[in-house]
Every structure is written in C-alpha cells, then in structure tokens.
Design a protein around this motif. Structure first.
Motif, PDB file in Angstrom:
ATOM      1  N   ASN A 187      52.615  27.776  33.865  1.00  0.00           N
ATOM      2  CA  ASN A 187      52.703  28.043  35.302  1.00  0.00           C
ATOM      3  C   ASN A 187      53.678  29.199  35.493  1.00  0.00           C
ATOM      4  N   ALA A 188      53.157  30.404  35.304  1.00  0.00           N
ATOM      5  CA  ALA A 188      54.011  31.593  35.262  1.00  0.00           C
ATOM      6  C   ALA A 188      54.468  31.995  36.659  1.00  0.00           C
ATOM      7  N   THR A 189      55.721  32.406  36.749  1.00  0.00           N
ATOM      8  CA  THR A 189      56.248  32.951  38.000  1.00  0.00           C
ATOM      9  C   THR A 189      56.797  34.361  37.815  1.00  0.00           C
ATOM     10  N   CYS A 190      56.739  34.869  36.570  1.00  0.00           N
ATOM     11  CA  CYS A 190      57.227  36.216  36.290  1.00  0.00           C
ATOM     12  C   CYS A 190      56.619  36.686  34.975  1.00  0.00           C
ATOM     13  N   ALA A 191      56.811  37.961  34.676  1.00  0.00           N
ATOM     14  CA  ALA A 191      56.248  38.526  33.459  1.00  0.00           C
ATOM     15  C   ALA A 191      56.833  37.875  32.211  1.00  0.00           C
ATOM     16  N   ALA A 193      50.792  31.553  21.885  1.00  0.00           N
ATOM     17  CA  ALA A 193      49.374  31.503  21.514  1.00  0.00           C
ATOM     18  C   ALA A 193      49.088  32.379  20.302  1.00  0.00           C
ATOM     19  N   ARG A 194      49.692  33.548  20.261  1.00  0.00           N
ATOM     20  CA  ARG A 194      49.460  34.451  19.134  1.00  0.00           C
ATOM     21  C   ARG A 194      50.028  33.868  17.844  1.00  0.00           C
ATOM     22  N   GLU A 195      51.222  33.363  17.904  1.00  0.00           N
ATOM     23  CA  GLU A 195      51.880  32.843  16.702  1.00  0.00           C
ATOM     24  C   GLU A 195      51.268  31.544  16.213  1.00  0.00           C
ATOM     25  N   LYS A 196      50.736  30.727  17.101  1.00  0.00           N
ATOM     26  CA  LYS A 196      50.190  29.417  16.724  1.00  0.00           C
ATOM     27  C   LYS A 196      48.664  29.419  16.612  1.00  0.00           C
ATOM     28  N   ASN A 197      48.031  30.583  16.814  1.00  0.00           N
ATOM     29  CA  ASN A 197      46.575  30.701  16.699  1.00  0.00           C
ATOM     30  C   ASN A 197      45.851  29.775  17.673  1.00  0.00           C
ATOM     31  N   VAL A 198      46.369  29.705  18.905  1.00  0.00           N
ATOM     32  CA  VAL A 198      45.755  28.891  19.960  1.00  0.00           C
ATOM     33  C   VAL A 198      44.934  29.806  20.862  1.00  0.00           C
ATOM     34  N   ARG A 199      43.766  29.343  21.250  1.00  0.00           N
ATOM     35  CA  ARG A 199      42.942  30.127  22.160  1.00  0.00           C
ATOM     36  C   ARG A 199      43.693  30.326  23.478  1.00  0.00           C
ATOM     37  N   LEU A 200      43.705  31.571  23.965  1.00  0.00           N
ATOM     38  CA  LEU A 200      44.460  31.913  25.165  1.00  0.00           C
ATOM     39  C   LEU A 200      43.509  32.423  26.237  1.00  0.00           C
ATOM     40  N   ILE A 201      43.652  31.915  27.463  1.00  0.00           N
ATOM     41  CA  ILE A 201      42.886  32.408  28.598  1.00  0.00           C
ATOM     42  C   ILE A 201      43.840  32.708  29.741  1.00  0.00           C
ATOM     43  N   VAL A 202      43.308  33.366  30.761  1.00  0.00           N
ATOM     44  CA  VAL A 202      44.112  33.720  31.931  1.00  0.00           C
ATOM     45  C   VAL A 202      43.372  33.259  33.171  1.00  0.00           C
ATOM     46  N   LYS A 203      44.078  32.530  34.040  1.00  0.00           N
ATOM     47  CA  LYS A 203      43.515  32.150  35.326  1.00  0.00           C
ATOM     48  C   LYS A 203      44.426  32.637  36.442  1.00  0.00           C
ATOM     49  N   GLY A 204      43.828  33.364  37.380  1.00  0.00           N
ATOM     50  CA  GLY A 204      44.558  33.713  38.589  1.00  0.00           C
ATOM     51  C   GLY A 204      44.196  32.741  39.691  1.00  0.00           C
ATOM     52  N   THR A 205      42.932  32.825  40.129  1.00  0.00           N
ATOM     53  CA  THR A 205      42.464  31.963  41.214  1.00  0.00           C
ATOM     54  C   THR A 205      41.274  31.094  40.819  1.00  0.00           C
ATOM     55  N   GLY A 206      40.657  31.371  39.678  1.00  0.00           N
ATOM     56  CA  GLY A 206      39.433  30.648  39.321  1.00  0.00           C
ATOM     57  C   GLY A 206      38.204  31.181  40.026  1.00  0.00           C
ATOM     58  N   THR A 214      48.517  32.668  36.609  1.00  0.00           N
ATOM     59  CA  THR A 214      49.333  33.682  37.299  1.00  0.00           C
ATOM     60  C   THR A 214      49.414  33.462  38.807  1.00  0.00           C
ATOM     61  N   HIS A 215      48.863  32.361  39.289  1.00  0.00           N
ATOM     62  CA  HIS A 215      48.740  32.098  40.720  1.00  0.00           C
ATOM     63  C   HIS A 215      50.084  32.153  41.454  1.00  0.00           C
ATOM     64  N   ASN A 216      51.146  31.796  40.761  1.00  0.00           N
ATOM     65  CA  ASN A 216      52.456  31.722  41.407  1.00  0.00           C
ATOM     66  C   ASN A 216      53.362  32.911  41.097  1.00  0.00           C
ATOM     67  N   ILE A 217      52.780  33.991  40.596  1.00  0.00           N
ATOM     68  CA  ILE A 217      53.526  35.250  40.490  1.00  0.00           C
ATOM     69  C   ILE A 217      53.321  35.978  41.817  1.00  0.00           C
ATOM     70  N   LYS A 218      54.241  35.799  42.714  1.00  0.00           N
ATOM     71  CA  LYS A 218      54.085  36.271  44.089  1.00  0.00           C
ATOM     72  C   LYS A 218      54.941  37.496  44.371  1.00  0.00           C
ATOM     73  N   GLY A 219      54.854  37.951  45.602  1.00  0.00           N
ATOM     74  CA  GLY A 219      55.670  39.064  46.051  1.00  0.00           C
ATOM     75  C   GLY A 219      54.819  40.235  46.492  1.00  0.00           C
ATOM     76  N   ILE A 220      55.089  40.733  47.707  1.00  0.00           N
ATOM     77  CA  ILE A 220      54.389  41.889  48.255  1.00  0.00           C
ATOM     78  C   ILE A 220      55.446  42.855  48.804  1.00  0.00           C
ATOM     79  N   THR A 221      55.424  44.105  48.339  1.00  0.00           N
ATOM     80  CA  THR A 221      56.369  45.126  48.785  1.00  0.00           C
ATOM     81  C   THR A 221      55.600  46.367  49.219  1.00  0.00           C
ATOM     82  N   PHE A 222      55.902  46.881  50.393  1.00  0.00           N
ATOM     83  CA  PHE A 222      55.229  48.076  50.901  1.00  0.00           C
ATOM     84  C   PHE A 222      56.111  49.309  50.689  1.00  0.00           C
ATOM     85  N   HIS A 223      55.458  50.455  50.486  1.00  0.00           N
ATOM     86  CA  HIS A 223      56.151  51.718  50.246  1.00  0.00           C
ATOM     87  C   HIS A 223      55.585  52.786  51.185  1.00  0.00           C
TER      88      HIS A 223
END
Length: 595
Positions: A132-136, A146-159, A176-185
């Motif tokens: 449950n990632a909240t940052c990089a 996953a790389r070191e243990k040879n486990v299959r790795l997938i990525v889900k944002g919203t499904g 990655t659903h909980n990696i939030k933050g919006i900044t305008f420039h």
C-alpha cells in the motif's frame, strides 16, 4: 470440474488463442522450468521475510482477503450485515478502485470470489500481498523485494484496466492508489533542464484519478487532457497514450507530459524528462504501463477552460429497417473526417437489435447514441456555428431515409467540468467483459462505402455494442510532445476514429466466454482489421490477445521499446499481457514461467 481446473481450462484457451489456432492446447499449456515463485514452491519467501518487508514499509504491507468473501459463510471475513452493501457497491467502478486487489471486471480475477454465496469463493485469482504505497520509496521497497525473491510483480492504480494487467494470482502487487498530491504551476522547469516551459502545468501523484484532477483544475479555471471516466488513474492512462474529450484539440494525453517520477525494475527512483533519462521519458509516454517501471508522479500541461458546446444525437430504426439504419451509420462514419476537420469530436455507441428497458424500449431496435462536442477555443467557433455544422451533418447523413428516426439536442456549458458532472454518472463494474479495438484512418472511412458498411455491421452483431469514437484528427497527428516524439502508437498519427467492440458474458459460463472471446477476435475486430490493415489498436482499450500485438499496439516504435525494456528490466521483474517484452514468459496454471 474443480474451480482450479476450470481456471486452467480458461487460461489454456486464451493462451492457445494468443499463440494461434495451429497450436494444440496441451502443448501451449505444458509447464516450463524457471518459474516465478509461488506459495507452493520452495523459493516462496518465508513468513519471516514477508514480515520483514512489512516492517520496512511501516506496516503498509497488506494481506487482503478476497473482497467478495464477506458474502460467503465459509470465509473468515463473512459478515451477513456487510454483504448487501458490498453486493450493491460491486456494480460500481468506485468500489473496485478503492479496494487493494479488486478490478473493474470480474474475469481478470478469474471470478474466484464474487459476492454471491451460491458461487465458489477463494483467493486464487488475487495477489497474495499488496504494498500500500504512499510514496516512491514504498514502491522501491516492493520492487526490490520482488526482484530479489523472484516473486511475480504487478501494479494496480485503480483497477480500471480492460486488459487485466493490474491483476494476477500468486503475485505481489504495488498499489499506487494512495500516492496522492496535486500541485499546480504557472510555468514548469523540468529537473536538470536549464529552461522553464512557459505553460500552466499540474503535478499529480500516481494515485490521482481523473475526477479529482478535473475538479482541482476547474477551480483554477484550467482544463487537462484527461480520461472520460472519473475512476481512471493517471498512471495507466498516460502510459498507454490517453485519448480524451480534448485530444482532437490538443493531442493525446501522453503528448502533454512534461516530466515523470518513476521507480525502475532495478529499484532506482528516477526523474525522467527531455533533459535526463530520455529513453525512459520517451517509452513511458505511450509504451504501456507495468512495463518499464512504476510511475509515482507526473507533470502535464494544463490549458485554459473554455465554453464547451455539445450536441446529443440519437438515431434508431426498427429491425425491419435494418439496411436503412446501416446506410445511415455508414454515412455518418464516412463524414467523420470532414466533421473532425472542423474541430468536432465525439464519443458514440452503435447497437444492433437491442432493447433498452430503462428507456421503456422493450421491442428490439437498432440504435445510435453520440455526444458530439466542440471546445470554443477560437473566435470562429461559436455555439451558432457549431449548431449549423451539426444540423448540416445530421441532414446530410439521414437524407433519403425517413424510416430512420433521429433527434439532436444542443447544450452549452461554461466549461468542460460542468458538462462532465452533468453528463457522466458513476461507471459500472463487477461484470465479465472483454474489448477489442481498431484505429481507422481516412482511407478506411471514405475509400470504399460498401467495405465500411460491411465492416461496421460485422463488428456489431445482434445484441452487441460497438463504439466509434471521433477522437483523432490533425491535432493528434501534428502534436509536438516534449523531446520531439514519444512512444504513442504511430497509427494514432493517422487515425480519425477509435472503434471498440465490447462483449460480456455470465460468470462461470465457459461456453459463452469462449464464443464471445472468439467472436470479438475472429469476426468483429477482424472485420475492422480487414478494413484498415495498415493501422493498429489502442493499447488501453484492446483485445488482450491481439494477434501480432507488437505491431498492432506500437508499430514501428516496438524495436526501440523492446531495446529499452531489455536495458532497464533484463530479468523481467515486470511482466504483463500484452506488454512490451513479454515474449519470454507465459502463464500456466496461474504460474508465470519462462518459455
């Protein structure tokens, strides 16, 4: 037949379909050595190792139960009080987006645990653990493990993934659903560059969804080139290319990307832009998600809000007037290039021999519904000029067919977000669905009237729906992405129309599943492939087992994409179907193994 055996049959059928009709099912489904670790293998990480990963993530490693298990008395999470609410929410995209393992379509989790007590329930179709990632940094820890243990790795944002790339059994999922933050420039200076880009821009975390982004943008009187459904996430959408209500005005969503932060399969946290890591910057804009790394944030251009003019067009005929209906449909499609050249775009549904009980249409009809729109970005574009263009379009394409009924309704909104909130309800979910797609150029649409009519009819058999979305055109062709180019399918740079064939079936009906999947590939999309043999398909809305997917999804970009994939992911830490560089592996009995 046991539940596991049933899934094996389905997996074997789909894999055989991908390899070709000449490959025997027994041959294509024979286990191979050098597989990713599974809970039944000696190489699977121990409970202590998973616990250690959880500690490094400060408790953010999830071991979630199947989301439908609350409705099954034999499951530990059974809750008779909660079950009805889950059953109701199951039919919406929001529920699946907010759940760490669920996906928009049941079939991508193998129907293993639907929230109905009469169906079987297990966790076989779901990831076993979820970061449950909240940052990089959280993403990096999951990728490294996953790389070191040879486990299959997938990525889900919203499904919200019509190809099933965000679902896999026996896997570790980066959520990655909980990696939030919006900044305008007001303007944006890419890291490592000696210049600023003089345009409004917005930086969004990977967990940002379109409704959030559109809402925040409109509060600043801005608009972004974004997806048409609120639950679409920025990661999968942008990495696939991204068509939009505004793609005919500004180009593809990937064309607006100024910078990406990502985690590579090697565990490096990188900033990629036109000044550094240029190959990844090129590949991540159109080369597909879950392939070159995990996007953790992205910065895209923003544009001023404009008045948004729309025309809702409905066309219908009785089944007895089928030929007249298809003539009108062919007329419309053949006029789409001329319409688009005037700045107009549209999203459209064509249905054959259908009933619509919610509209009290109980006798089968042939029908068309389309929302045509024009952002009023130039002084020459007015509500009056738009109305003239659309009225002329309807008059021209329906002339001579009085038996075909039509209506056109004009509405003007102060900005796109006002339209979006009025015209878009919650997206549905929780069913078994598969898509196929084809991009159509001017030759396909105007070169041979008879061939176009035949193709669209074959693509839309009785009871089915085909979309013919007018979302390409000259502003997609002539877009100028930063760095000079990106990996968006070159077919988009010739296309006017993105066609999508949609089919569904009832869970656990293997015969219906096989029929529908075969029909969508060998008949419906094949008719459009034959119509536009030199074009391709849109990776985010496509047939997952597309023949020669490398050419269909990426065309001449594929060799460079494959080279980048091999450079940054030589051991295939990330693998998905159908994705760049996936040729060295396949799935057998829910296990990912080398060919």
């Amino acid at each position: 037949m046991s539940l596991l055996k049933r899934f094996t049959v389905v997996a074997c059928f789909l894999h055989t379909l991908r390899l070709g009709a000449g490959v025997a099912a027994t041959e294509s489904c024979t286990p191979k050595p050098s597989c990713k670790a599974t809970p039944n293998s000696k190489s699977w990480p121990s409970e202590q190792e998973w616990a250690s990963l959880n500690r490094t993530l400060s408790g953010q490693l999830l071991h979630p139960p199947p989301p439908g298990a609350v409705c099954h008395p034999g499951q530990p999470t059974y809750n008779a009080t909660t079950c009805p609410a889950v059953q109701q929410a199951w039919l919406t995209s929001v529920y699946h987006s907010d759940n760490p393992v669920s996906s928009l379509q049941n079939n991508w989790n193998n129907d293993t645990c639907l929230p109905y007590p009469t169906d079987p329930c297990s966790g076989q179709g779901y990831p076993i653990y979820v970061v449950n990632a909240t940052c990089a940094e959280d993403v990096k820890k999951g990728v490294d493990f996953a790389r070191e243990k040879n486990v299959r790795l997938i990525v889900k944002g919203t499904g919200h993934d019509y190809l099933g790339r965000s679902s896999a059994p026996n896997s570790l999922s980066i959520w990655t659903h909980n990696i939030k933050g919006i900044t305008f420039h007001d303007s944006f200076k890419p890291k490592g560059c000696q210049f600023s880009i003089d345009t409004p821009a917005v930086t969004a975390g990977a967990g940002t969804q379109m409704l959030e982004l559109d809402d925040q943008a409109q509060q600043k009187n801005l608009t972004i080139v974004g997806g048409g459904a609120g639950t679409v996430g920025v990661g999968g959408y942008l990495t696939g290319g991204g068509h939009s209500y505004f793609s005919t005005t500004y180009g593809m969503a990937a064309d607006q990307v100024l910078e990406i932060e990502m985690v590579t399969p090697g565990g490096d946290i990188l900033t990629v832009n036109e000044c550094q890591n240029q190959d990844l910057f090129w590949a991540m804009r159109g080369g597909g998600g879950s392939t070159f790394g995990v996007l953790t944030s992205v910065t895209v251009k923003a544009f001023p809000s404009y008045v948004f003019a729309t025309a809702n067009i409905l066309v219908s005929s009785s089944i007895g007037d089928t030929d007249a209906f298809w003539n009108v449909m062919t007329n419309m499609l053949s006029q789409f290039p001329a319409l688009n050249d005037q700045g107009v775009a549209s999203y459209n549904n064509i249905a054959a021999n259908v009933t619509v009980p919610e509209l009290n249409i109980t006798t089968p009809i042939n029908g068309f519904s389309g929302i045509f729109f024009l952002p009023l970005t130039r002084p020459s574009n007015t509500t009056e000029s738009f109305a003239t263009v659309m009225n002329d379009f309807v008059a021209l394409t329906t002339k001579g067919y009085p038996q075909v009924a039509f209506s056109i309704t004009f509405t003007t909104y102060s900005n796109f977000f006002d339209y979006y909130m009025t015209g878009n309800g919650p997206l549905s979910g929780g069913d078994d669905v598969m898509l196929g797609s084809r991009l159509l150029d001017v030759k396909a649409l105007t070169g041979n009237y008879t061939a176009l009519k035949q193709a669209i009819q074959l693509a839309t058999p009785a009871g089915e729906v085909t979309q013919a979305n007018l979302v390409g055109g000259k502003n997609v062709w002539n877009a100028k992405p930063r760095g000079g180019s990106n990996a968006v399918n070159p077919a988009w740079r010739k296309a006017y129309v993105h066609t999508i064939a949609i089919t569904s079936w009832t869970a656990f009906d293997n015969a219906a599943m096989k029929f529908q999947v075969n029909q969508i590939n060998s008949t419906r999309i094949q008719a459009l492939r034959d119509l536009a043999p030199d074009m391709g398909a849109y990776i985010n809305e496509a047939f997952p087992y597309e023949p020669n997917f490398q050419q269909a999804f990426w065309g001449d970009n594929y060799p460079r994409l494959l080279k980048i994939k091999r450079e940054f992911d030589p051991s295939d830490v990330l693998w998905c179907q159908p994705c760049v560089g996936n040729e060295r592996w396949h799935v057998v009995d829910d296990v990912l193994c080398r060919l």
